[in-house]
Design an enzyme around this catalytic site. Structure first.
Site, PDB file in Angstrom:
ATOM      1  CD  GLU A 192      -2.524   1.574   2.534  1.00 15.64           C
ATOM      2  OE1 GLU A 192      -3.205   2.610   2.632  1.00 15.64           O
ATOM      3  OE2 GLU A 192      -2.457   0.713   3.439  1.00 15.64           O
ATOM      4  CG  ASP A 250       8.281   8.687  14.797  1.00 18.28           C
ATOM      5  OD1 ASP A 250       9.220   9.369  14.333  1.00 18.28           O
ATOM      6  OD2 ASP A 250       7.172   9.172  15.066  1.00 18.28           O
ATOM      7  CG  ASP A 288       8.576  14.335  16.917  1.00 12.13           C
ATOM      8  OD1 ASP A 288       9.118  15.382  17.323  1.00 12.13           O
ATOM      9  OD2 ASP A 288       7.625  14.331  16.125  1.00 12.13           O
TER      10      ASP A 288
END
Length: 517
Positions: free
Chosen positions: A135, A201, A203
């Protein structure tokens, strides 16, 4: 556009570039709701099964495949794309904005490494379902969000990107069926994610309570050290504790980094194993208002002992000196609250109140000095040592967004897309040069396009002057004309290593199958 199923479009919320806008719209119960052609997506149903896709050995690696054509020519006329807007060569001037559609289209046409991206996600040079059932999701220029897009080949992905000219696009899982065909399947369970790179991830907004130099979306070289520390710790754990080899770290374009683990074992992990691995790496817990955030058992787990040894030098330099978190009264009180002895804390408070400008480095040294002076008669030396270790971990250990890592269905923005807020390219980070990586020095889209113009202008002057000898002029690919060159070549090397490993893995599987009686 392949297949006849209409795409799913979601109107994206207004976003803070890479912070507030999630990498994929929230996914709850696996339902997809449609309202007059506009799709309100809550995400596909999940599953833990992994199907084995069989391919021919000779299809996995073509040693004679040439590197020529990795990037198409600068000439716009060479691009054969139906319905793709024709774009004249762009002259970059100071007023040019990186968000201009013409700028984005020129970048996709001339610089985006579609071929290497295809090989990376396909795990082979020849097309397979690893790519065809993958996808992709596009964020369009009008902030609409287009999901469940899939492409049999990298060329068709490139064609669609040039047609849509998205502000960015994201990568999702490989499904058990073509994502474009999901509505035609009789059973909803026939459409489920079966593989996805393990991702992490980082951040810097998650460090706002302990970084003193910047906050929110702002970053500087001082607070980037938090990302450097985190990459070192997480990368070491993934390689040494779990045996993963194909790990790529990618700069998010503003204030963070993403890890993509492409080993086959990692791609085939179900959600249960992903949650377990994410939990293994989660040490700092609790929000800004919570108390002690690190509570680990003794003796320290080997992973934590290794991490602590790696982080101590960073704590002295990057935390105590550069961040100076204990310089203020609030910072001092936070430090004192983490010490195990009330009498020692009281003695330190008295000393620091008398010297309000005392730096964090000296305050940290004061802890041991007063402890040795007998400021507390009931001090437990072992408890103090462990408390200091926990403080080092709280201020240096990675603060991961573990929710990103727990599910196969999570989408993450592609390497080499443009960050919409900064215009910087989301480039891979070479770990051999990790300490030297400067997020503020990463090129912007307008800079690299300008570098092409500058290079071409100089080449024309050279040719006109007759300096180039006939027959010796080698065509230079566009990325080689820019400061993106080292990043693209690093990505190319990473992909080549992955393809080699995939080829070897399939060969071993076939040899083992051939030995069965």
């Amino acid at each position: 556009m392949p297949h006849s199923t209409a795409p799913d479009i979601v109107l994206s919320p207004q976003n803070d570039e890479d912070g507030i806008l999630p990498d994929a719209p929230s996914q709850a119960n696996g339902e997809v709701k449609e309202y007059g052609g506009i799709t309100s997506k809550e995400g596909p149903a999940t599953g833990n099964g992994v199907s084995k896709h069989e391919v021919k050995l000779e299809d996995l690696f073509n040693s004679e495949d040439s590197d020529d054509g990795d990037f198409l020519s600068s000439s716009i006329s060479d691009i054969k794309v139906e319905s793709s807007p024709s774009v004249a060569p762009i002259q970059i001037i100071p007023s040019t904005k990186h968000t201009d559609p013409e700028i984005m289209l020129a970048f996709y046409q001339r610089l985006f490494p579609f071929r290497f991206l295809f090989q990376w996600l396909n795990h082979s040079i020849k097309p397979s379902n690893d790519f065809g059932h993958r996808e992709f999701a596009f964020t369009l220029q009008n902030d609409a969000y287009l999901r469940y897009q899939s492409f049999p080949t990298g060329d068709l992905l490139r064609k669609q990107v040039l047609q849509l000219n998205p502000s960015r696009f994201e990568i999702g899982p490989v499904y058990s069926a073509n994502p474009r065909d999901r509505k035609t399947l009789r059973k909803s369970t026939a459409f489920r994610p079966i593989a996805k790179e393990l991702v992490f991830d980082l951040d810097l907004t998650d460090y706002d309570e302990i970084r003193t130099c910047c906050e929110r979306a702002n970053i500087c070289r001082k607070c980037w050290s938090f990302v450097t520390m985190a990459i070192k710790v997480v990368d070491a754990a993934l390689r040494e504790d779990f045996g993963f080899e194909h790990i790529m770290w990618v700069y998010s374009g503003r204030r963070g980094a993403h890890a993509w683990i492409s080993d086959k074992r990692a791609r085939n992990m179900d959600d249960f194993r992903r949650r377990a691995l994410a939990g293994y790496l989660e040490v700092v817990k609790g929000g800004a208002q919570s108390g002690k955030k690190v509570n680990v058992k003794r003796p320290l787990h080997p992973h934590l002992a290794r991490s602590l040894a790696m982080l101590k030098p960073h704590f002295a330099r990057d935390i105590l000196e550069d961040q100076d978190p204990f310089a203020t009264s609030n910072g001092s009180e936070r430090l004192l609250s983490l010490l195990p002895d009330a009498a020692l804390s009281a003695a330190l408070r008295k000393k620091w109140d008398a010297a309000p400008n005392r730096s964090s480095t000296y305050k940290w040294a004061d802890i041991d000095a007063l402890a040795k002076s007998g400021a507390s008669k009931s001090l437990d030396g072992k408890a103090l040592l462990e408390a200091k270790q926990d403080i080092v971990l709280e201020y240096t250990y990675p603060r991961l967004d573990v929710e990103v890592s727990k599910k196969q269905i999570h989408l993450l923005k592609s390497p080499f897309v443009i960050h919409p807020g900064t215009g910087r390219v989301c480039v891979p980070i070479n770990l051999e040069k990790l300490e030297k990586f400067d997020p503020l020095g990463v090129p912007t889209v307008t800079e690299v396009l300008g570098e092409i113009d500058e290079f071409d202008g100089q080449e024309i002057q050279t040719n006109n002057a007759g300096d180039a000898e006939e027959g010796e002029v080698k065509k230079t690919q566009d990325y080689e004309k820019t400061s993106l060159k080292p990043y693209v070549e690093y990505f190319k090397t990473y992909v080549a290593s992955l393809l080699k490993a995939e080829k070897g893995g399939v060969k071993r599987e076939r040899e083992e199958d051939g030995m069965e009686f």
